[in-house]
Design an enzyme around this catalytic site. Structure first.
Site, PDB file in Angstrom:
ATOM      1  N   ASP A 122       9.907 -10.090   3.301  1.00 25.50           N
ATOM      2  CA  ASP A 122       9.851 -10.055   1.835  1.00 25.50           C
ATOM      3  C   ASP A 122      10.963 -10.939   1.272  1.00 25.50           C
ATOM      4  O   ASP A 122      11.544 -10.643   0.234  1.00 25.50           O
ATOM      5  CB  ASP A 122       9.975  -8.613   1.316  1.00 25.50           C
ATOM      6  CG  ASP A 122       9.505  -8.464  -0.129  1.00 25.50           C
ATOM      7  OD1 ASP A 122       8.863  -9.391  -0.645  1.00 25.50           O
ATOM      8  OD2 ASP A 122       9.810  -7.424  -0.744  1.00 25.50           O
ATOM      9  N   HIS A 155       4.689 -11.752   4.954  1.00 23.85           N
ATOM     10  CA  HIS A 155       5.121 -11.319   3.625  1.00 23.85           C
ATOM     11  C   HIS A 155       6.477 -11.935   3.331  1.00 23.85           C
ATOM     12  O   HIS A 155       7.523 -11.395   3.668  1.00 23.85           O
ATOM     13  CB  HIS A 155       5.191  -9.797   3.552  1.00 23.85           C
ATOM     14  CG  HIS A 155       5.430  -9.275   2.164  1.00 23.85           C
ATOM     15  ND1 HIS A 155       5.175  -7.967   1.812  1.00 23.85           N
ATOM     16  CD2 HIS A 155       5.901  -9.865   1.043  1.00 23.85           C
ATOM     17  CE1 HIS A 155       5.478  -7.787   0.540  1.00 23.85           C
ATOM     18  NE2 HIS A 155       5.943  -8.942   0.055  1.00 23.85           N
ATOM     19  N   ARG A 207       4.703  18.647  -0.303  1.00 27.29           N
ATOM     20  CA  ARG A 207       3.502  19.202  -0.948  1.00 27.29           C
ATOM     21  C   ARG A 207       2.439  18.133  -1.213  1.00 27.29           C
ATOM     22  O   ARG A 207       1.269  18.462  -1.336  1.00 27.29           O
ATOM     23  CB  ARG A 207       3.879  19.893  -2.264  1.00 27.29           C
ATOM     24  CG  ARG A 207       4.673  21.178  -2.057  1.00 27.29           C
ATOM     25  CD  ARG A 207       4.685  22.047  -3.307  1.00 27.29           C
ATOM     26  NE  ARG A 207       5.466  23.251  -3.072  1.00 27.29           N
ATOM     27  CZ  ARG A 207       6.760  23.381  -3.347  1.00 27.29           C
ATOM     28  NH1 ARG A 207       7.419  22.351  -3.890  1.00 27.29           N
ATOM     29  NH2 ARG A 207       7.402  24.508  -3.101  1.00 27.29           N
ATOM     30  N   ALA A 224      10.270  -5.398  -8.964  1.00 25.30           N
ATOM     31  CA  ALA A 224      10.822  -6.573  -9.630  1.00 25.30           C
ATOM     32  C   ALA A 224       9.757  -7.402 -10.345  1.00 25.30           C
ATOM     33  O   ALA A 224      10.069  -8.457 -10.906  1.00 25.30           O
ATOM     34  CB  ALA A 224      11.548  -7.446  -8.603  1.00 25.30           C
ATOM     35  N   ASP A 237      16.005  -4.591   6.945  1.00 27.08           N
ATOM     36  CA  ASP A 237      17.312  -5.169   6.631  1.00 27.08           C
ATOM     37  C   ASP A 237      18.391  -4.108   6.450  1.00 27.08           C
ATOM     38  O   ASP A 237      19.562  -4.438   6.245  1.00 27.08           O
ATOM     39  CB  ASP A 237      17.232  -6.056   5.388  1.00 27.08           C
ATOM     40  CG  ASP A 237      16.795  -5.299   4.130  1.00 27.08           C
ATOM     41  OD1 ASP A 237      16.454  -4.100   4.243  1.00 27.08           O
ATOM     42  OD2 ASP A 237      16.780  -5.913   3.041  1.00 27.08           O
ATOM     43  N   GLY A 238      18.000  -2.828   6.531  1.00 23.25           N
ATOM     44  CA  GLY A 238      18.960  -1.757   6.341  1.00 23.25           C
ATOM     45  C   GLY A 238      19.245  -1.449   4.889  1.00 23.25           C
ATOM     46  O   GLY A 238      19.963  -0.490   4.588  1.00 23.25           O
ATOM     47  N   ALA A 265      15.122  -7.177  -5.391  1.00 19.87           N
ATOM     48  CA  ALA A 265      14.163  -8.244  -5.669  1.00 19.87           C
ATOM     49  C   ALA A 265      13.940  -9.078  -4.419  1.00 19.87           C
ATOM     50  O   ALA A 265      14.399 -10.212  -4.302  1.00 19.87           O
ATOM     51  CB  ALA A 265      14.666  -9.113  -6.812  1.00 19.87           C
TER      52      ALA A 265
END
Length: 397
Positions: free
Chosen positions: A283, A78, A237, A151, A257-258, A317
């Site tokens: 990503d 990804h 719930r 994004a 990446d935190g 993004a």
């Protein structure tokens, strides 16, 4: 037959192709442990034997690892781009530049990921990507829930249409992973189309309830695209997609990446997913490895500042993460040993997208994608890409 070994940047040395034996190091095994008893033989671009060191086969060349770690090359399933380019509009030359840049950073298997675009733009991008010999393609766009589009521009989204998907998948000659808001696949035809083409399915950019998530999995979904991101948060719930993922529902992608997911939630996810279902992804977007400035993703302007990529309206993004950094972050965030963390960026993503027969572990018959890592600082020292070292391994004779 001749091959070329890159010794230093902009320097190429011609060598005769030989069988190379790696020994004297610690080899990562499929269970995440290391063995100092193994030797690995490669011939061309293939691992031809993994033997006990005392029974190692003959080789033309021996590389004494001197106690260093031998790992499989990383697998990023990804990623939208890096090095200033995006997979959606990159030329063939730019795609080859990107492939080389991934490899230099230890990523030897890449699924170029296409964000939302028109079908015609997707098909044009697919043709260029296939021409460059990438290992597969990840479609993450168009078929998203508008409420969780992130994004992705709203005007580029489309209903989950099986006929349209069929048109796109017919153009892809490599393995394919499709991320979609599968709760919108009301009759199951979209999922059935993906399965018919041999594509794997991930639930993404979704508002699915727990019940809808389970239905999606019954129809073939096996993963959760960037878990936690672009889906409702865990609630006591209505657990939704997150609760199903954590309770055993397939692979969970994590952007470690935190920023996209805080360290505590990474640790929680790993406790639930474990070493067998955690999949590290980046990503990453085109600004990865580049200075701060103006970039784009899915046709939208993106501002990159201090490693954070944001749209003009303040939405994350993509990331600027390198996958090896993600491995090290997982180790720190979740107190995970190196061997287990590496599985999450090699074996697991390869299994998730159905290519573990070719890549992802150091096993006979698989492609010779290897990393030599110094255990003193866990830094990559040498990358073996399709059997070719990008720098000359120390100890090679």
């Amino acid at each position: 037959m001749r091959q070329y070994v890159i010794i230093k940047k902009d320097t190429v040395k011609e060598v005769i192709e030989v069988k190379t034996l790696f020994r004297g190091g610690k080899v990562l095994q499929p269970n995440g442990s290391f063995s100092d008893r193994l030797a690995v033989l490669i011939d061309g671009d293939t691992i031809t034997a993994v033997h006990d060191s005392d029974q190692a086969p003959a080789a033309d060349r021996v590389c004494d690892l001197q106690g260093k770690l031998l790992l499989p090359g990383l697998v990023d399933v990804h990623t939208h781009g890096r090095a200033g380019f995006d997979f959606q509009d990159a030329t063939v030359d730019q795609l080859n530049t990107m492939k080389a840049d991934y490899a230099r950073h230890g990523v030897t298997t890449v699924f170029p990921t296409l964000a939302s675009a028109s079908v015609s733009d997707w098909i044009e991008a697919i043709a260029r990507i296939d021409a460059c010999g990438f290992d597969g393609i990840h479609l993450e766009g168009r078929y998203l829930n508008p409420t969780k589009r992130g994004a992705h521009p709203a005007h580029l989204l489309a209903p989950l249409n099986a006929e349209e998907l069929d048109t796109v998948l017919q153009k892809i000659t490599s393995p394919c992973h499709v991320s979609a808001a599968l709760e919108l696949d009301t009759d199951g035809s979209f999922s059935a189309c993906a399965r018919r083409h041999g594509a794997t399915l991930g639930l993404a950019h979704t508002m699915a309830t727990a019940t809808e998530t389970r239905t999606a999995m019954e129809r073939g979904a096996t993963s959760f695209t960037h878990l936690f991101n672009a889906m409702p948060p865990l609630h006591h719930r209505e657990g939704g997609a997150v609760s199903v993922a954590l309770c055993g529902g397939g692979y969970g992608e994590l952007i470690a990446d935190g920023l996209h997911v805080c360290p505590d939630m990474i640790a929680l996810a790993y406790r639930c997913l474990g070493r067998d279902r955690t999949v590290l992804v980046t990503d990453s977007m085109q600004g990865t490895g580049c200075p701060d400035g103006e970039y784009s993703i899915a046709g939208q302007p993106v501002i990159l500042k201090n490693g954070r990529a944001m749209t003009l309206d303040g939405v994350l993004a993509g990331s600027t993460l390198n996958l090896w950094e993600g491995v090290q972050n997982l180790m720190r965030f979740a107190n995970v040993p190196l061997g287990e963390a590496v599985l999450c960026a090699t074996r697991n993503p390869a299994e998730m997208v159905g290519i573990s027969n070719r890549v992802g572990m150091i096993e006979q018959g698989k492609r010779a994608d290897l990393l030599i890592v110094d255990p003193r600082d866990n830094q990559i020292e040498t990358v073996i890409f399709h059997g070719k070292p990008l720098t000359e391994p120390k100890g090679a004779t």
